[in-house]
Design an enzyme around this catalytic site. Structure first.
Site, PDB file in Angstrom:
ATOM      1  N   ASP A  56       5.728 -15.697  -6.600  1.00 42.76           N
ATOM      2  CA  ASP A  56       5.912 -16.988  -7.246  1.00 42.76           C
ATOM      3  C   ASP A  56       7.196 -16.911  -8.076  1.00 42.76           C
ATOM      4  O   ASP A  56       7.754 -15.830  -8.282  1.00 42.76           O
ATOM      5  CB  ASP A  56       4.689 -17.266  -8.127  1.00 42.76           C
ATOM      6  N   ASP A  77       8.223 -19.566 -11.181  1.00 50.87           N
ATOM      7  CA  ASP A  77       7.994 -19.938 -12.582  1.00 50.87           C
ATOM      8  C   ASP A  77       6.834 -19.143 -13.175  1.00 50.87           C
ATOM      9  O   ASP A  77       5.723 -19.163 -12.648  1.00 50.87           O
ATOM     10  CB  ASP A  77       7.703 -21.435 -12.689  1.00 50.87           C
ATOM     11  N   LYS A 134      -0.806 -23.677  -1.717  1.00 53.32           N
ATOM     12  CA  LYS A 134       0.145 -22.678  -1.222  1.00 53.32           C
ATOM     13  C   LYS A 134      -0.388 -21.880  -0.036  1.00 53.32           C
ATOM     14  O   LYS A 134       0.390 -21.307   0.733  1.00 53.32           O
ATOM     15  CB  LYS A 134       0.531 -21.722  -2.345  1.00 53.32           C
ATOM     16  N   ASP A 143       1.041 -15.999 -11.251  1.00 55.12           N
ATOM     17  CA  ASP A 143       0.669 -16.122 -12.669  1.00 55.12           C
ATOM     18  C   ASP A 143      -0.296 -17.260 -12.965  1.00 55.12           C
ATOM     19  O   ASP A 143      -0.938 -17.276 -14.002  1.00 55.12           O
ATOM     20  CB  ASP A 143       1.925 -16.347 -13.521  1.00 55.12           C
ATOM     21  N   ASP A 176      -2.069 -20.252  -7.931  1.00 58.20           N
ATOM     22  CA  ASP A 176      -1.743 -19.138  -7.037  1.00 58.20           C
ATOM     23  C   ASP A 176      -2.992 -18.498  -6.437  1.00 58.20           C
ATOM     24  O   ASP A 176      -2.880 -17.560  -5.643  1.00 58.20           O
ATOM     25  CB  ASP A 176      -0.944 -18.061  -7.783  1.00 58.20           C
TER      26      ASP A 176
END
Length: 227
Positions: A8, A10, A150, A173, A177
């Site tokens: 990832d 950000d 995702k 994070d 995710d």
């Protein structure tokens, strides 16, 4: 054996979860791991142009999953794996709830983001009535027609590589995710991640965000992790 590392951006490659500043130490180590034959790719809710620029300048070669799984790029192939959202619905959402669309929305086609990142019950009802899925990443509220987020893009990218999920590492994070990490064999979670993500991690790092990536990649480079 690890063949591919997907990370990832950000909150993961940045210095912390409240900044856009990239931790270049993490990028440097990821470049080094590529020289060892392990490809690195980016998985994010950001638009494809933003991720393609980062990917190019970082010098990665493992592919891109953009717009929370809806756009996939690898080996000069660009795919849309989600249905597009009508622009009229984006305008309606902004006007109805008084939210501000991300500047990246002008470059997006499937997954759109809005600020502030506060999800309200009436927003959820509106989205369901329109046949849309809505969630918050903690950074923005996202609207799309993708139920699995995702995961769809990650699954497609792994297929394009011809790899088994056991050969793939995922680093993240945020609670958004979770679906992403469920598609890979080794789940790495930064130390300042959402608790819901930590609960599924194989490796929950001590360090936060970019420094957690450094912490993990050092273990890969030294051979401590690469089974």
């Amino acid at each position: 054996m690890i063949r591919l590392i997907l990370t990832d951006v950000d909150g993961t490659l940045t210095f912390d979860r409240d900044t856009y500043n990239i931790d270049l130490d993490a990028v440097d180590l990821l470049r080094k791991v590529e020289k060892k034959g392990i490809k690195v790719g980016l998985v994010s809710g950001n638009s494809y142009p933003v991720l393609r620029a980062l990917y190019t300048y970082f010098g990665f070669n493992g592919g891109i999953v953009a717009e929370n799984g809806c756009i996939v790029y690898y080996d000069n192939q660009l795919k849309e794996v989600c249905e597009r959202v009508e622009r009229s619905l984006i305008s309606e959402f902004e006007n109805r709830f008084g939210v501000k669309g991300s500047w990246q929305n002008q470059f997006k086609v499937c997954d759109f983001s809005f600020y502030p990142p506060i999800l309200k019950d009436e927003m959820v009802k509106w989205a369901l009535d329109k046949g849309l899925y809505i969630k918050t990443s903690g950074y923005a509220v996202h609207i799309s027609k993708s139920k699995r987020g995702k995961a769809e893009g990650v699954r497609e990218l792994i297929k394009m590589h011809g790899l088994d999920k056991a050969e793939v590492v995922g680093i993240g994070d945020s609670s958004t995710d979770i679906e992403f990490l469920e598609e890979v064999g080794i789940r790495v979670v930064v130390g300042n991640a959402d608790e819901s993500l930590k609960s599924i991690g194989d490796f929950v790092m001590r360090e936060k965000s970019g420094k957690a990536v450094v912490e993990f990649i050092k273990k890969v480079i030294t051979g401590e992790i690469n089974e």
